[in-house]
Design a protein around this motif. Structure first.
Motif, PDB file in Angstrom:
ATOM      1  N   THR A 193       1.119  -1.623  -0.008  1.00 45.34           N
ATOM      2  CA  THR A 193       0.135   0.549   0.337  1.00 45.34           C
ATOM      3  C   THR A 193       1.167   1.196   0.200  1.00 45.34           C
ATOM      4  O   THR A 193       0.421   1.949  -0.928  1.00 45.34           O
ATOM      5  N   LEU A 194       2.126   1.097   1.107  1.00 35.22           N
ATOM      6  CA  LEU A 194       2.739   2.519   1.084  1.00 35.22           C
ATOM      7  C   LEU A 194       2.944   2.511  -0.156  1.00 35.22           C
ATOM      8  O   LEU A 194       4.058   3.756  -1.227  1.00 35.22           O
ATOM      9  N   TYR A 195       3.821   1.578  -0.677  1.00 31.29           N
ATOM     10  CA  TYR A 195       4.690   1.313  -2.349  1.00 31.29           C
ATOM     11  C   TYR A 195       3.844   2.250  -3.398  1.00 31.29           C
ATOM     12  O   TYR A 195       4.304   3.513  -4.205  1.00 31.29           O
ATOM     13  N   GLN A 196       2.112   1.810  -3.418  1.00 25.67           N
ATOM     14  CA  GLN A 196       1.462   2.512  -4.380  1.00 25.67           C
ATOM     15  C   GLN A 196       1.156   3.740  -4.360  1.00 25.67           C
ATOM     16  O   GLN A 196       1.056   4.749  -5.081  1.00 25.67           O
ATOM     17  N   TRP A 197       1.438   4.377  -3.090  1.00 26.01           N
ATOM     18  CA  TRP A 197       0.950   5.857  -2.200  1.00 26.01           C
ATOM     19  C   TRP A 197       1.760   6.543  -2.854  1.00 26.01           C
ATOM     20  O   TRP A 197       2.167   7.048  -3.311  1.00 26.01           O
ATOM     21  N   ALA A 242      -5.734  12.037  -0.179  1.00 22.30           N
ATOM     22  CA  ALA A 242      -6.693  11.564  -0.423  1.00 22.30           C
ATOM     23  C   ALA A 242      -6.753  10.196  -1.359  1.00 22.30           C
ATOM     24  O   ALA A 242      -8.106   9.534  -0.545  1.00 22.30           O
ATOM     25  N   ALA A 243      -6.195   9.619  -2.019  1.00 23.41           N
ATOM     26  CA  ALA A 243      -6.440   8.523  -2.632  1.00 23.41           C
ATOM     27  C   ALA A 243      -6.308   7.271  -1.707  1.00 23.41           C
ATOM     28  O   ALA A 243      -6.552   6.141  -1.980  1.00 23.41           O
ATOM     29  N   LEU A 244      -5.275   7.176  -0.031  1.00 25.08           N
ATOM     30  CA  LEU A 244      -4.838   6.453   0.702  1.00 25.08           C
ATOM     31  C   LEU A 244      -5.989   5.586   1.225  1.00 25.08           C
ATOM     32  O   LEU A 244      -5.607   4.076   1.017  1.00 25.08           O
ATOM     33  N   PRO A 245      -6.946   5.532   1.292  1.00 23.79           N
ATOM     34  CA  PRO A 245      -7.969   4.992   2.048  1.00 23.79           C
ATOM     35  C   PRO A 245      -8.896   3.627   0.660  1.00 23.79           C
ATOM     36  O   PRO A 245      -8.467   2.163   0.788  1.00 23.79           O
ATOM     37  N   ALA A 246      -8.370   4.444  -1.123  1.00 21.46           N
ATOM     38  CA  ALA A 246      -8.982   3.315  -2.099  1.00 21.46           C
ATOM     39  C   ALA A 246      -7.883   2.459  -2.169  1.00 21.46           C
ATOM     40  O   ALA A 246      -8.056   1.439  -2.198  1.00 21.46           O
ATOM     41  N   ILE A 247      -6.437   2.812  -1.823  1.00 15.74           N
ATOM     42  CA  ILE A 247      -5.180   1.869  -2.000  1.00 15.74           C
ATOM     43  C   ILE A 247      -5.916   1.103  -0.949  1.00 15.74           C
ATOM     44  O   ILE A 247      -4.721  -0.160  -0.986  1.00 15.74           O
ATOM     45  N   VAL A 248      -5.568   1.514   0.463  1.00 13.74           N
ATOM     46  CA  VAL A 248      -5.442   0.521   1.312  1.00 13.74           C
ATOM     47  C   VAL A 248      -6.689  -0.554   0.823  1.00 13.74           C
ATOM     48  O   VAL A 248      -6.404  -1.809   1.138  1.00 13.74           O
ATOM     49  N   VAL A 294      -0.442   2.086   7.564  1.00 16.05           N
ATOM     50  CA  VAL A 294      -0.405   2.861   7.334  1.00 16.05           C
ATOM     51  C   VAL A 294      -0.206   4.253   6.937  1.00 16.05           C
ATOM     52  O   VAL A 294       0.061   5.095   7.410  1.00 16.05           O
ATOM     53  N   GLU A 295      -1.796   4.448   8.550  1.00 17.75           N
ATOM     54  CA  GLU A 295      -1.772   5.836   8.284  1.00 17.75           C
ATOM     55  C   GLU A 295      -1.031   6.516   9.519  1.00 17.75           C
ATOM     56  O   GLU A 295       0.037   7.533   9.207  1.00 17.75           O
TER      57      GLU A 295
END
Length: 141
Positions: free
Chosen positions: A14-18, A26-32, A53-54
């Motif tokens: 998830t952090l990689y994608q972020w 703003a996209a973080l919850p969707a990525i998770v 992640v948060e």
């Protein structure tokens, strides 16, 4: 693979994608949600992933400063995205998460680096987190 190891792996992905996308908060919850849905069957209710992640993204500036302090010959922008985010999780667990023993945090980060990083990623992560651990434990004496 244990559930916690899988959860760390998903947090790292998830952090990689972020990070790859330029750190879009703003996209973080969707990525998770997407990463858990794709790779984490059975972990939908595991709080470790969103909490980690948060916490990493909320403290990324301080975490990155710690990494830069110990990786003086490797600026963050020159590190692979995988290594950088494994280190971020390791630093978070080492300094901010009191529920995870330091040695477990380091060993898990090394395993993630061996599995997902390059040929020398495990040694790289071990060197940085090991130096941090040595300094932290020597300060406590």
């Amino acid at each position: 693979m244990s559930k916690r190891h899988l959860a760390r792996s998903i947090a790292m992905q998830t952090l990689y994608q972020w990070d790859f996308r330029g750190n879009p908060s703003a996209a973080l919850p969707a990525i998770v949600d997407q990463t858990i849905g794709e790779f984490g069957a059975g972990l939908e209710n595991d709080e470790y992933i969103p909490t980690t992640v948060e916490a990493v993204t909320d403290n990324v500036k301080v975490i990155d400063e710690k990494i830069e302090q110990y990786a003086q010959n490797w600026p963050l922008v020159q590190m692979s995205i995988i290594d950088r985010n494994i280190l971020r999780i390791g630093v978070y667990e080492l300094f901010y998460n009191d529920n995870i023993p330091a040695k477990v945090a380091i060993n898990e980060a090394i395993e993630l680096a061996k599995n997902y990083g390059g040929q020398s990623s495990g040694k790289f992560v071990n060197g940085i987190l090991g130096a941090m651990y040595t300094d932290v434990t020597s300060e406590q004496l």
